[in-house]
Enzyme design. Structure first.
Site, mmCIF file in Angstrom:
data_model
loop_
_atom_site.group_PDB
_atom_site.id
_atom_site.type_symbol
_atom_site.label_atom_id
_atom_site.label_comp_id
_atom_site.label_asym_id
_atom_site.label_seq_id
_atom_site.Cartn_x
_atom_site.Cartn_y
_atom_site.Cartn_z
ATOM 1 N N LYS A 165 0.960 -1.347 -0.052
ATOM 2 C CA LYS A 165 0.036 0.076 0.254
ATOM 3 C C LYS A 165 0.807 1.260 -0.022
ATOM 4 O O LYS A 165 0.578 2.138 -0.838
ATOM 5 C CB LYS A 165 -0.848 -0.148 1.343
ATOM 6 C CG LYS A 165 -1.772 1.194 1.397
ATOM 7 C CD LYS A 165 -2.684 1.711 0.241
ATOM 8 C CE LYS A 165 -3.317 2.840 0.413
ATOM 9 N NZ LYS A 165 -4.064 3.322 1.530
ATOM 10 N N LYS B 217 1.408 12.087 5.512
ATOM 11 C CA LYS B 217 1.630 11.038 6.291
ATOM 12 C C LYS B 217 2.027 9.799 5.738
ATOM 13 O O LYS B 217 3.137 9.031 6.114
ATOM 14 C CB LYS B 217 0.320 10.686 7.224
ATOM 15 C CG LYS B 217 0.269 9.556 8.005
ATOM 16 C CD LYS B 217 -1.289 9.441 8.468
ATOM 17 C CE LYS B 217 -2.252 9.103 7.506
ATOM 18 N NZ LYS B 217 -2.145 7.453 6.883
#
Length: 296
Positions: A175, A245
């Protein structure tokens, strides 16, 4: 695990809300939901979910718990904090984390939960809020093969593509790389769209031509054509703050593997500038407006 386990769902935000609605609609056994946002909780309760009064209340009743949270700190707090899953869940409970976290965080949480007899699966999701609503997400899973076999049918309530990426943390590895590539591509696309326009080629013409050539991509067709070209950046979509992030996680992962991630670091500088310029809460392809404005 019984044929139709009782499911818990924690985190009903931009992605979690529609994912939970798909689970409620498709799962034949009870689904228990919890979120601090009463409006979000009411929506899934009206669809048939049972409201939990707390994380502990949910954990005590569920056989499998699905998490959709902003990041690793929140996942750790829900799993290991006071009144969290580790203290309230029964041995044999399975926790499936649909959030995006650092790889090291996923592996550390899995180890801590294992001490309480609780199994952990990292299963971060990709694609858009629309895909979450349609149940057509791509889900990347890190788990032992036998555990993956148990949770795969549940993940298919939410995803049309479910990929076993290896052991614990493998889902997060894939991911983070997926996201880093997308964010880098969108930044590069924004640069070249600005260049084309200043060089006398209309952005629409550029994207039409490139979409027929070797520069075509998912980023061009989805973010370029649907958001960057019309300069339409929908609310409640993935913001630049979240990009930072995830890029931070990807950069840390690369460095831990002995790779200096120069592409990701360059993209990070663009999105950091976007946040500093007040674009932080906006859908991340809005970076094109920053580049256009600054002349970068």
């Amino acid at each position: 695990m019984q044929t139709s386990p009782t499911l818990g769902f924690i985190g009903l935000g931009v992605m979690g809300g529609p994912m939970c609605l798909n689970v409620v609609a498709k799962h034949p056994a009870p689904v228990i939901a919890f979120d601090l946002n009463e409006v979000a909780l009411n929506e899934v309760a009206e669809a048939g979910a049972r409201r939990a009064s707390s994380i502990a209340d949910l954990a005590a009743s569920a056989d499998v718990i699905l998490l959709s949270l902003p990041g690793g700190k929140q996942v750790e707090a829900v799993c290991l904090g006071e009144g969290g899953i580790a203290s309230a869940g029964r041995p044999g409970l399975i926790v499936v984390d649909l959030s995006t976290t650092a790889v090291a965080e996923a592996r550390a949480i899995a180890a801590r939960l294992a001490e309480a007899g609780i199994q952990f699966v990292d299963a971060p999701v990709a694609r858009t809020r629309q895909a979450a609503q349609a149940g057509t997400l791509s889900i990347m899973v890190g788990a032992a093969p036998d555990l993956f076999a148990k949770v795969e049918p549940l993940l298919r309530y939410m995803g049309s593509d479910v990929t076993h990426c290896g052991g614990t943390g493998g889902g997060q590895v894939v991911k983070l790389i997926n996201n880093a590539l997308l964010f880098e591509h969108v930044a590069a696309l924004a640069e070249m769209m600005v260049v084309a326009e200043r060089a006398g080629v209309a952005p629409a013409t550029l994207l039409e031509a490139v979409s027929k050539g070797s520069g075509d991509s998912f980023a061009l067709r989805n973010h370029g054509l649907k958001a960057m070209l019309p300069r339409e950046f929908p609310e409640r979509s993935f913001p630049s703050e979240y990009v930072l992030k995830d890029l931070g996680y990807a950069i840390d992962l690369a460095k831990s593997c002995g790779v200096e991630p120069k592409m990701s670091t360059t993209a990070q500088s663009y999105y950091r500038a976007a946040v500093e310029a007040g674009f932080g809460p906006r859908y991340f392809p809005s970076i094109i407006e920053l580049l256009d404005r600054s002349g970068s």
